[in-house]
Each structure stands twice: as C-alpha cells, then as structure tokens.
Design a protein around this motif. Sequence first.
Motif, PDB file in Angstrom:
ATOM      1  N   ARG A   1       0.822  -1.187   0.000  1.00 11.19           N
ATOM      2  CA  ARG A   1       0.000   0.000   0.000  1.00 11.19           C
ATOM      3  C   ARG A   1       0.862   1.245   0.000  1.00 11.19           C
ATOM      4  NH1 ARG A   1      -3.876  -1.002   4.988  1.00 11.19           N
ATOM      5  NH2 ARG A   1      -4.261   1.199   4.597  1.00 11.19           N
ATOM      6  N   LYS A   2       0.367   2.292  -0.641  1.00 15.66           N
ATOM      7  CA  LYS A   2       1.115   3.534  -0.729  1.00 15.66           C
ATOM      8  C   LYS A   2       1.215   4.230   0.626  1.00 15.66           C
ATOM      9  CE  LYS A   2      -0.010   4.431  -5.574  1.00 15.66           C
ATOM     10  NZ  LYS A   2      -0.651   5.359  -6.534  1.00 15.66           N
ATOM     11  N   ASP A   3       0.244   3.975   1.521  1.00 14.44           N
ATOM     12  CA  ASP A   3       0.256   4.654   2.813  1.00 14.44           C
ATOM     13  C   ASP A   3       0.927   3.802   3.893  1.00 14.44           C
ATOM     14  OD1 ASP A   3      -3.065   3.836   4.042  1.00 14.44           O
ATOM     15  OD2 ASP A   3      -1.625   2.684   2.884  1.00 14.44           O
ATOM     16  N   ARG A   4       1.802   2.895   3.492  1.00 16.27           N
ATOM     17  CA  ARG A   4       2.471   2.018   4.450  1.00 16.27           C
ATOM     18  C   ARG A   4       3.328   2.835   5.413  1.00 16.27           C
ATOM     19  NH1 ARG A   4       7.860   0.594   2.743  1.00 16.27           N
ATOM     20  NH2 ARG A   4       8.410   1.669   0.828  1.00 16.27           N
ATOM     21  N   LYS A   5       3.582   2.295   6.588  1.00 12.63           N
ATOM     22  CA  LYS A   5       4.379   2.967   7.600  1.00 12.63           C
ATOM     23  C   LYS A   5       5.627   2.150   7.878  1.00 12.63           C
ATOM     24  CE  LYS A   5       0.433   5.197   9.794  1.00 12.63           C
ATOM     25  NZ  LYS A   5      -0.310   5.403  11.046  1.00 12.63           N
ATOM     26  N   ASP A   6       6.766   2.814   7.895  1.00 15.67           N
ATOM     27  CA  ASP A   6       8.027   2.136   8.114  1.00 15.67           C
ATOM     28  C   ASP A   6       8.623   2.561   9.449  1.00 15.67           C
ATOM     29  OD1 ASP A   6       8.436   3.128   4.804  1.00 15.67           O
ATOM     30  OD2 ASP A   6       8.014   1.064   5.380  1.00 15.67           O
ATOM     31  N   LEU A   7       9.398   1.669  10.050  1.00 16.69           N
ATOM     32  CA  LEU A   7      10.131   1.991  11.259  1.00 16.69           C
ATOM     33  C   LEU A   7      11.529   2.445  10.874  1.00 16.69           C
ATOM     34  CD1 LEU A   7       9.086  -0.944  13.623  1.00 16.69           C
ATOM     35  CD2 LEU A   7       8.186   1.379  13.566  1.00 16.69           C
ATOM     36  N   VAL A   8      11.985   3.548  11.457  1.00 14.51           N
ATOM     37  CA  VAL A   8      13.307   4.096  11.138  1.00 14.51           C
ATOM     38  C   VAL A   8      14.040   4.435  12.419  1.00 14.51           C
ATOM     39  CG1 VAL A   8      12.640   5.022   8.880  1.00 14.51           C
ATOM     40  CG2 VAL A   8      12.313   6.416  10.929  1.00 14.51           C
ATOM     41  N   VAL A   9      15.347   4.565  12.313  1.00 14.92           N
ATOM     42  CA  VAL A   9      16.192   5.015  13.422  1.00 14.92           C
ATOM     43  C   VAL A   9      16.918   6.274  12.961  1.00 14.92           C
ATOM     44  CG1 VAL A   9      16.493   2.693  14.358  1.00 14.92           C
ATOM     45  CG2 VAL A   9      18.115   3.555  12.670  1.00 14.92           C
ATOM     46  N   PRO A  10      17.478   7.068  13.894  1.00 14.38           N
ATOM     47  CA  PRO A  10      18.164   8.296  13.484  1.00 14.38           C
ATOM     48  C   PRO A  10      19.248   8.030  12.434  1.00 14.38           C
ATOM     49  CG  PRO A  10      17.866   8.284  15.850  1.00 14.38           C
ATOM     50  CD  PRO A  10      17.422   6.941  15.361  1.00 14.38           C
ATOM     51  N   GLY A  11      19.208   8.806  11.364  1.00  8.43           N
ATOM     52  CA  GLY A  11      20.189   8.658  10.284  1.00  8.43           C
ATOM     53  C   GLY A  11      19.673   7.883   9.102  1.00  8.43           C
ATOM     54  N   ASP A  12      18.560   7.182   9.264  1.00  7.34           N
ATOM     55  CA  ASP A  12      17.990   6.431   8.139  1.00  7.34           C
ATOM     56  C   ASP A  12      17.446   7.401   7.089  1.00  7.34           C
ATOM     57  OD1 ASP A  12      18.548   3.999   9.191  1.00  7.34           O
ATOM     58  OD2 ASP A  12      16.488   3.460   9.707  1.00  7.34           O
ATOM     59  N   VAL A  13      17.728   7.099   5.825  1.00  9.91           N
ATOM     60  CA  VAL A  13      17.176   7.898   4.733  1.00  9.91           C
ATOM     61  C   VAL A  13      15.743   7.441   4.474  1.00  9.91           C
ATOM     62  CG1 VAL A  13      17.343   8.488   2.290  1.00  9.91           C
ATOM     63  CG2 VAL A  13      19.424   8.305   3.679  1.00  9.91           C
ATOM     64  N   ILE A  14      14.810   8.375   4.572  1.00  8.77           N
ATOM     65  CA  ILE A  14      13.403   8.050   4.345  1.00  8.77           C
ATOM     66  C   ILE A  14      13.085   8.080   2.862  1.00  8.77           C
ATOM     67  CG2 ILE A  14      11.024   8.722   4.853  1.00  8.77           C
ATOM     68  CD1 ILE A  14      12.087  10.013   7.433  1.00  8.77           C
ATOM     69  N   THR A  15      13.538   9.107   2.192  1.00 11.15           N
ATOM     70  CA  THR A  15      13.328   9.224   0.749  1.00 11.15           C
ATOM     71  C   THR A  15      14.296  10.243   0.157  1.00 11.15           C
ATOM     72  OG1 THR A  15      11.704   9.708  -0.979  1.00 11.15           O
ATOM     73  CG2 THR A  15      11.557  11.008   1.024  1.00 11.15           C
TER      74      THR A  15
END
Length: 265
Positions: free
Chosen positions: A22-36
């Motif tokens: 799905r386009k509205d998916r949610k991802d888990l990230v940590v500091p420094g991760d590139v989101i987009t």
Amino acid sequence: MAADMRLPVIRKPVSLTSAFDRKDRKDLVVPGDVITSDTGFMRGHGTYMDEEKLTASVAGEVERVDKLICVKPLKTRFNGEVGDVVVGRITERRRSAEDELTMREYLQEGDLISAEVQSVFADGALLLHTRSLKYGKLGQGVLVQLSPSLVKRQKTHFHNLPCGASIILGNNGFVWLYPTPGHQEEEAGGFYTSLEPVSLSDREVISRLRNCLLALAAHKVLLYDTSVLYCYEFSQPHQVKDILKPEVMEEIVMLTQQKLMEQEG
C-alpha cells in the motif's frame, strides 16, 4: 527439577505483504535512516535534510500525509491534551488546605484513579478532574504500564469488552483492566470501586488481556479496543502463561495485524 522446553513446530503461514504494497504504508526508522530522496516531499517533525535526502532524526514510525512526511517517536514522554483520559496513583495534593480536606473524603494518597485532563499549563503541568461518574477511584483490577505513543486516541477510552472484562486505555500509557460490573450506570467507568473477591474465571480473562497488551506493545501495535479484542481471540488456543513466549507472541500478533488490515479494506 522441571524444565520448560520448546520444540520446533510447523506454524501456519501468515502473509502481511498486502500491507507493504500500500502507498500509505508505515516504516520503522532510526536516526540517520534515509526516508526518501524524492525532493517532492515536505519535511515534517522528526526529520531533516541531509544532502537533499529526507533523513530521520528520531527512532519511530514514518507517517505520510499527502506530501508531508514526519516521524512519530515510538517512545515519547506523555504530553497531555485537554480531554485526555489518564490513569495514575495519587502521590500528593497541591491545592489549598480547605480543598485538600474536602478531597480526602473521597480520595487518599496511594489511591489509583482515572481522571480527565481539564487544562494544560504553560510549563506542561496538567490540571485533572474526576467530576463525573465516568472517573474516580479504581477498585479491583490490574494496572499495565505501556508507552503512551502506542495508545490510539479515540472518542472513548472506556470499553466493556465482550470477553467479560473492561479496560481503561489511559492516554498516558497506563491501562487498567478490571471485571465488568454486573450493575452499572450508563457511561460508568472508574467510579466502580468494589473490593469483593474476583472470581477465578475473571482473573483468567484479565490475565489473558494483560499478556495480550504486552504482546501487542512488544510489536509496536497500536492499542485500542479492536486490536486488543482481536489479539485476545487469537490467543485462545494458548494458555495464558504461553502468550508471552516469543513464537506464540509473534503468531498471535501477526494474525491480529492481518485481521486489522482486512477490516480496513
């Protein structure tokens, strides 16, 4: 000497791929991760630009609203808002001596209560009130402390679950589980303070709900009446004490997530 051994078993495959398509998916990230690296998005809270790449500044869940991207921290300090439901223990009084004497007729230090945030001061302090049958001193039950960020904001945080127990989902991360009163007023909640012994069947239901809450929280699933009830249903094939075993926990939480997604369509 008794030992608890867990042997490999064939587990029912559970697919959550639809959620990640799905386009509205949610991802888990940590500091420094590139989101987009797409420059078409706007920077929201919990993010910063690094070499034209939108990067996470906190550990948490990526939320996308149109072109705005922000990161909601998984663990946060509770910042109350007017109307929030909170569960906590009285430690001291901060009003006048006259007010304190009046309140002692109903509440004492050490009492567990449910209350509502009436106003928020500039320094972040909260003014609470229990001026409703919906709130007040809590009686027999179990208190579970979880991350405030996992409690989903809803119109009501008081629920009488069909399994025979009731739940108060405090916005501050404190959750109260207690036997559903047999005779209660409309919209009744924490005012019910019966100290009668709790039956074994009720204790088993409450214990199962408590372990389900811990399982959902361990996998960062939002807590609200539907998610808790689904998890409770999927836990039925297992004994209460087994719910927190890693492999059992993973199975029932994944089944819960799958049903929640099917419900959302």
